[in-house]
Design an enzyme around this catalytic site. Structure first.
Site, PDB file in Angstrom:
ATOM      1  N   GLU A  81       0.838  -1.154   0.015  1.00 22.46           N
ATOM      2  CA  GLU A  81      -0.048  -0.015  -0.010  1.00 22.46           C
ATOM      3  C   GLU A  81       0.836   1.146  -0.035  1.00 22.46           C
ATOM      4  O   GLU A  81       1.678   1.290   0.924  1.00 22.46           O
ATOM      5  CB  GLU A  81      -0.757   0.042   1.223  1.00 22.46           C
ATOM      6  CG  GLU A  81      -1.790   1.245   1.279  1.00 22.46           C
ATOM      7  CD  GLU A  81      -2.657   1.663   2.601  1.00 22.46           C
ATOM      8  OE1 GLU A  81      -2.326   1.107   3.604  1.00 22.46           O
ATOM      9  OE2 GLU A  81      -3.464   2.267   2.625  1.00 22.46           O
ATOM     10  N   ARG A 114       5.895 -12.507   9.482  1.00 16.77           N
ATOM     11  CA  ARG A 114       6.621 -11.336   9.030  1.00 16.77           C
ATOM     12  C   ARG A 114       7.606 -11.173   9.987  1.00 16.77           C
ATOM     13  O   ARG A 114       8.124 -11.880  10.661  1.00 16.77           O
ATOM     14  CB  ARG A 114       5.504 -10.323   9.410  1.00 16.77           C
ATOM     15  CG  ARG A 114       5.391 -10.141  10.978  1.00 16.77           C
ATOM     16  CD  ARG A 114       4.330  -8.992  11.266  1.00 16.77           C
ATOM     17  NE  ARG A 114       4.724  -7.727  10.329  1.00 16.77           N
ATOM     18  CZ  ARG A 114       3.743  -6.907   9.981  1.00 16.77           C
ATOM     19  NH1 ARG A 114       2.449  -7.214  10.280  1.00 16.77           N
ATOM     20  NH2 ARG A 114       4.079  -5.663   9.264  1.00 16.77           N
ATOM     21  N   LYS A 173       4.973   0.324   9.933  1.00 15.12           N
ATOM     22  CA  LYS A 173       4.768   1.624   9.102  1.00 15.12           C
ATOM     23  C   LYS A 173       4.379   2.625  10.279  1.00 15.12           C
ATOM     24  O   LYS A 173       4.608   3.757  10.144  1.00 15.12           O
ATOM     25  CB  LYS A 173       4.044   1.224   8.133  1.00 15.12           C
ATOM     26  CG  LYS A 173       4.591   0.809   6.755  1.00 15.12           C
ATOM     27  CD  LYS A 173       3.445   1.196   5.681  1.00 15.12           C
ATOM     28  CE  LYS A 173       3.700   0.156   4.497  1.00 15.12           C
ATOM     29  NZ  LYS A 173       2.637   0.189   3.559  1.00 15.12           N
TER      30      LYS A 173
END
Length: 566
Positions: free
Chosen positions: A38, A264, A274
């Site tokens: 994104e 992850r 983020k």
RNA sequence: UGGGGCGUAGUUCAACGGCAGAACGCCGGCCUUUGGAGCCGGAUGCUGGAGGUUCGAAUCCUCCCGCCCCAGCCA
């Protein structure tokens, strides 16, 4: 192209096993993966793991990997991020060829599919507010209850949805929801939101739309449109997989992709979120997304980490489904491996102290030949000027040295690398007792750094001729967080920031061959570490970032000494 | 307390019913014109626990324990 004999393709993990089996058993003709960021921030090391996985699988199995921007939320997304992400993926060494895609390219198709669901009675327009929807959803242990609008006739839903698109309603007034199961144990099935009203300009579609699809409604269908065979994502999307499959089954999509999840990446002494990285930037804890302390790809690039080291690291840590935290030392090892092989050696003095060689002729200059990289003979040699007055490292001298200190001390002979053996005879201090100059003599017979009589010295020091030295600023970097697991003690994350993560040394001296070194290039300052030329650097004022130190046995000896005396 | 996952050296991962291994880290030695690099050697595991199946279990079954994720109109 046959990658299957190379070492990289020998590595295996559960996802590669699945891909290999799907290919072998004919479930897919060729593998198609995608990396779907994104554009709401910069890519970090965790993304690098996913990029290496997706592009790596595509190349190892002779398939392809798309770069697809998952741009369904215009309020958070920006063109700046799109540009930065493309640059970072390329820097990492991957190529998406023709396959640069955007979820926003599929907005019209997604809209039609939403209409399809409505016509089938599988979606409805809900007039409940966000808070009401939350209340109706139930909790983890209690089932939800139906919205009063859940049984709205298809015609009315169709009409309302069209008017949502036409911009007749304000933000938040209505949503389109799938009609699935308000009592499901999987909360994603409790009538998930498919479209929300957002009167906001989109970086790519501008003001063409005022309703935007949710992640769940967009992702799998985008995969299907692109013919993605293996849609790889992180563990937190596991619960979404049944919903992903539900859309694929209930919509006339052109292919049937499957989702697979892996854990992850987490790394000690930093944070890969983020949200937190955005805060670090916005609150000014660092100078920007590309600050050398940031775990972003632009940050580590500026620090001097080579892309190859990043890729090697990704291969080292593997892929699994268990939560884990990798020690940052493993990344640093991978980077040192590459830099040791590729970085040219240079002389640079960070904390200078003057050396005067009393028996060396005043005004004489000799060009001393020295190797550019002992690991790589093809890197050749260079000439470094030597003269009567030099700079050496302040830490390389001790007036009263402890037992295991091998470097310069009064009366002791040491080697100046590629130059001469020198002996310190006198220590000159200023009024405060600070050492300002070391008076030495040299042995002319030791030119080049070896003695004809075969006598040995314990230490070899780097140096820079004072008359020829080029001044430079050197920025020393250390881990962003002191704590290996930031925030684990329950305190605010930002209290754990390492106050010494950056130390600027304004007055350093480097050898003259570095005068015109371009930004982005990395060299090894012998005995100190790897240093990368910062973009702030100009030919008038050089700026180096310390990428990593070399391993230093002396610091360990010092630490042990401290322990023993404590 | 619903649903979904995960537990193997300090760390990250292998081992897919047949002697528990590698890499990083750590310790020691060798070598060295970088106290770097390199080379050699070493320690570290009740495979989360308890039962069961089997000649044989990290692996299959049952139960238990611990940890992670999910209640955005974020992705």
């Amino acid at each position: 192209m046959d990658n299957h004999t190379s070492s990289s393709s020998e590595r295996s993990d559960f996802i590669r096993d699945i891909v290999a089996a799907d290919l072998r058993d004919g479930r897919v003709d060729s593998v198609v993966t995608r990396f779907p960021p994104e554009p709401n921030g910069y890519l970090h090391i965790g993304h690098a793991k996913a990029i290496c996985l997706n592009f790596g699988i595509a190349s190892e199995f002779g398939g392809r990997c798309h770069l697809r921007f998952d741009d369904t939320n215009p309020v958070k997304e920006e063109q700046e991020y799109i540009d930065a992400i493309e640059k970072d993926v390329r820097w990492l060494g991957f190529d998406w060829g023709e396959h640069l895609h955007f979820t926003s390219d599929y907005f019209e198709q997604l809209y039609e599919w939403a209409v399809h669901l409505i016509s089938e009675g599988k979606a409805y327009v809900d007039d409940l507010s966000a808070e009401e929807i939350r209340e109706y959803r139930g909790t983890l242990t209690e089932p939800g209850k139906a919205s009063p609008w859940r049984d709205r006739p298809a015609q009315e839903n169709l009409d309302l949805f069209k008017r949502m698109r036409a911009g007749e309603f304000p933000n938040g007034s209505r949503v389109l929801r799938a009609r699935i199961d308000m009592a499901s144990g999987n909360i994603n099935f409790r009538d998930p939101v498919l479209y929300r009203i957002l009167h906001a300009a989109h970086p790519r579609t501008g003001d063409a739309w005022c309703i935007y699809p949710s992640y769940d409604f967009a992702h799998g269908q985008s995969d299907a449109i692109e013919g993605i065979t293996h849609s790889i994502c992180t563990l937190e999307f596991q619960d979404h997989r049944p919903l992903y499959d539900w859309f694929i089954e209930n919509l006339p999509v052109p292919s049937t992709p499957h989702q697979y999840e892996f854990a992850r990446l987490n790394i000690t002494h930093t944070v890969l979120s983020k949200r937190v990285l955005l805060r670090l930037v916005k609150e000014g804890h660092v100078r920007g997304w590309d600050d050398p302390r940031m775990p972003t790809l632009s940050g580590i690039r500026r620090l001097g980490f080579p892309a190859e080291g990043m890729r090697d690291f990704a291969a080292m840590i593997g892929i699994a489904r268990s939560d884990s935290v990798v020690e940052i030392q493993m990344l640093e090892y991978a980077v040192r491996q590459v830099l040791n092989r590729t970085a040219q050696r240079r002389f640079g003095v960070l904390n200078p102290v003057k050396v005067v060689i009393e028996n060396y002729p005043e005004g004489q200059v000799e060009e001393m030949e020295t190797v550019n990289n002992p690991e790589d003979p093809s890197a050749g040699t260079r000439l470094v000027p030597f003269s009567r007055e030099l700079w050496i490292e302040r830490d390389d001298f001790m007036e009263d040295p402890p037992k295991k200190f091998f470097r310069m001390a009064p009366g002791r002979e040491v080697r100046l690398r590629s130059a001469y053996f020198v002996t310190c005879n006198e220590v000159v201090k200023d009024a405060d007792g600070e050492v300002i100059e070391l008076r030495c003599t040299y042995d002319p017979e030791t030119r080049g750094g070896s003695s004809p009589d075969g006598r040995k010295v314990k230490a070899t020091l780097h140096w820079v001729s004072a008359a020829h030295a080029v001044p430079a600023e050197v920025r020393l970097y250390d881990h962003l967080f002191t704590d290996p697991n930031p925030g684990s003690d329950g305190r605010d994350l930002f209290e754990g920031l390492n106050p010494d993560s950056e130390t600027v040394l304004p007055t350093c001296y480097v050898e003259p061959s570095l005068a015109d070194i371009p930004a982005g290039e990395t060299v090894q300052f012998e005995r100190l570490g790897y240093f990368c030329v910062d973009p702030d650097s100009t030919s008038d004022s050089l700026v180096f970032n310390r990428t990593l130190t070399l391993k230093d046995a002396w610091v360990k000896v010092q630490a042990q000494g401290k322990q023993n005396s404590a």
